[in-house]
Design an enzyme around this catalytic site. Structure first.
Site, PDB file in Angstrom:
ATOM      1  CG  ASP A   1     -11.049 -21.142  -5.704  1.00 36.70           C
ATOM      2  OD1 ASP A   1     -11.262 -20.910  -6.908  1.00 36.70           O
ATOM      3  OD2 ASP A   1      -9.928 -21.467  -5.277  1.00 36.70           O
TER       4      ASP A   1
ATOM      5  CB  SER B   1      -5.650 -24.572  -2.529  1.00 37.25           C
ATOM      6  OG  SER B   1      -4.871 -23.484  -2.990  1.00 37.25           O
TER       7      SER B   1
ATOM      8  CG  MET C   1      -1.645 -20.983 -10.296  1.00 41.11           C
ATOM      9  SD  MET C   1      -1.501 -19.265  -9.735  1.00 41.11           S
ATOM     10  CE  MET C   1      -0.461 -18.557 -11.022  1.00 41.11           C
TER      11      MET C   1
END
Length: 239
Positions: A205, A92, A181
């Site tokens: 998001d 994500s 990340m």
């Protein structure tokens, strides 16, 4: 043979491994997409599975945890100890531009980062953390499935809770579509140990609008990016 973090044997993993961050998502992918999937790792709860896709291709899926240090350990061991040749991160990301929508798929052909890990690898010089071109090309071609996807640089952050939100303005200026990340670390490990890697993310998001998906959805859905990843592997096999 087994490593400190993976209790498998040579041959347990396919030469291509899909890697979500969440090990429960790895379990969901194996159950949903792979035939005759069997568990090949469970150390520290970092679940790994190997099965067959569409009866044609042996493929593995395993979690890599959160952040560059965690994913670097798992990708390095998969490559050097289990013969893995290609890593596809399926994770994500957060959108930083208004024109990027929730649940869109982003193919990360390169990864900027604030991490110093690749500088440590590369004797304090900048390293271009990029995906393998052939893997990018096949992921783009796999969009023929009817799944919409965008291709861009992404940003791999060391901190999930950034102390400097103005950095998002810089990312937007430079055309970066998403923040995650791990990609820069995975690309660095792949380059160091002679493997190939790609990152495909779903927007979970939106940093600007504050829209977000829920954890259960991230764990069990986001199937468009998985389809692109799996179909891109089949395309690669045709070459």
């Amino acid at each position: 043979m087994a490593t400190p973090h993976i209790n498998a044997e040579m041959g347990d993993f396919a030469d291509v491994v899909l890697m979500p961050g969440d090990p429960l998502r790895a379990n969901s992918i194996a159950e949903t997409f792979l035939e005759d999937a069997r568990e090949v790792n469970n150390v520290r709860g970092m679940l790994g599975f190997t099965g067959t896709y569409k009866g044609r291709r042996k493929i593995s899926v395993m979690g890599h945890g959160m952040g560059i240090p965690s994913c670097s350990i798992y990708t390095k061991e998969l490559i050097t100890d289990f013969g893995v040749k290609k890593i596809i991160r399926v994770g994500s990301c957060g959108a930083v531009r208004e024109d990027v929508k929730l649940r869109e798929v982003v193919i990360g052909h390169g990864a900027c980062t604030d991490s110093k890990v690749n500088r440590l690898r590369f004797k304090d010089h900048d390293f271009p953390a990029i995906a393998d071109f052939g893997m990018v090309r096949n992921a783009v071609d796999a969009k023929a499935l009817g799944v919409e996807a965008r291709r861009s640089n992404i940003f791999s952050a060391d901190l999930f809770y950034t102390p400097d939100p103005s950095m998002f303005d810089v990312m937007e200026k430079y055309g970066i579509l998403g923040v995650e990340m791990e990609a820069a670390g995975i690309y660095g490990v792949a380059a160091e140990f002679g493997a190939k890697a790609l990152t495909i993310c779903t927007v979970s998001d939106h940093i600007r609008t504050h829209e977000q998906t829920i954890a259960a959805e991230r764990q069990t859905t986001f199937n468009d990016m998985i389809k692109i990843a799996l179909e891109s592997v089949l395309l690669r096999d045709k070459e």
